[in-house]
Scaffold this active site. Structure first.
Site, short mmCIF file in Angstrom:
data_model
loop_
_atom_site.label_atom_id
_atom_site.label_comp_id
_atom_site.label_asym_id
_atom_site.label_seq_id
_atom_site.Cartn_x
_atom_site.Cartn_y
_atom_site.Cartn_z
CB CYS A 1 -80.47 6.85 39.35
SG CYS A 1 -81.28 7.40 40.85
CG LEU A 2 -85.49 3.06 40.00
CD1 LEU A 2 -86.32 2.39 41.07
CD2 LEU A 2 -85.84 2.52 38.62
CG HIS B 1 -80.22 8.12 46.29
ND1 HIS B 1 -80.52 9.18 45.47
CD2 HIS B 1 -80.17 7.03 45.49
CE1 HIS B 1 -80.65 8.75 44.22
NE2 HIS B 1 -80.43 7.44 44.20
N GLY C 1 -82.29 -1.01 43.53
CA GLY C 1 -82.23 -0.35 44.82
C GLY C 1 -83.10 0.89 44.84
CD GLN D 1 -83.87 6.66 44.48
OE1 GLN D 1 -83.52 5.66 45.10
NE2 GLN D 1 -83.84 6.73 43.16
CG HIS E 1 -76.85 4.40 43.18
ND1 HIS E 1 -76.62 4.79 41.88
CD2 HIS E 1 -78.12 4.78 43.48
CE1 HIS E 1 -77.71 5.41 41.43
NE2 HIS E 1 -78.64 5.41 42.38
CD GLU E 2 -80.23 2.72 45.91
OE1 GLU E 2 -80.89 3.72 46.26
OE2 GLU E 2 -80.21 2.32 44.74
ZN ZN Z 1 -80.47 6.21 42.57
#
Ligand code: ZN
Length: 163
Positions: A88-89, A134, A46, A51, A130-131
């Site tokens: 997480c990226l 953000h 995701g 991000q 999670h997304e």
């Molecule tokens: Zn993340």
């Protein structure tokens, strides 16, 4: 399409509340394509617009069942509980244990700005939470139980490939 630079934790853009999308401009359509390409390139499940430095309420997710694009997503129902490892990226090489709902229902707009309802269990429920976090300036590290773990990059890619 082009790859975008993924912002790393500590970048103030990851702590801001994103604005809703009222009209899908050509620029935002390009953003969505770039987000998908960047997510796949980084082997993520995701990615949220902040991000890649854009403060708009857009997320892309693929838990191995094809791409999901959600605009202005909102969790309207949640129940159950799951506890598991999350990464997480925006925090490469780390993972931590987070408890999330096991089932969520999300209302959003799809990439044609049509209303859509997405129901997710387990990994998809986790990815949705999670997304969407953000978009409100939150990282999973706020909810981690115990210390963050260092993860081997090759190992992460293998695990994500299996998912
Ligand atoms: Zn993340």
């Amino acid at each position: 399409m082009a790859l975008r630079e993924v912002r790393i934790q500590g970048d103030p853009v990851l702590e801001k509340v994103c604005r809703p999308v009222e009209k899908l401009t050509e620029r935002l359509e390009v953003l969505i394509d770039d987000m998908l390409e960047t997510m796949y390139d980084e082997n993520g499940v995701g990615l949220a617009a902040p991000q890649v430095g854009v403060l708009r309420r857009i997320v892309v997710i693929d838990v191995g069942e094809g791409p999901i694009v959600l605009i202005n997503p909102e969790i309207v129902e949640q129940d159950g509980e799951q506890t598991g490892s999350e990464g997480c990226l925006s925090l490469p090489g780390k993972a931590g244990i987070v408890t999330r709902p096991n089932h969520v229902v999300v209302k959003a707009l799809d990439r044609n700005m049509e209303p859509v309802t997405v129901e997710g269990y387990e990994l998809l429920a986790r990815a949705l939470c999670h997304e969407i976090d953000h978009l409100n300036g939150h990282m999973y590290t706020e909810y981690v139980e115990g210390p963050l773990q260092d993860v081997d990059y090759d190992e992460v890619e293998e695990i994500e490939d299996e998912e």
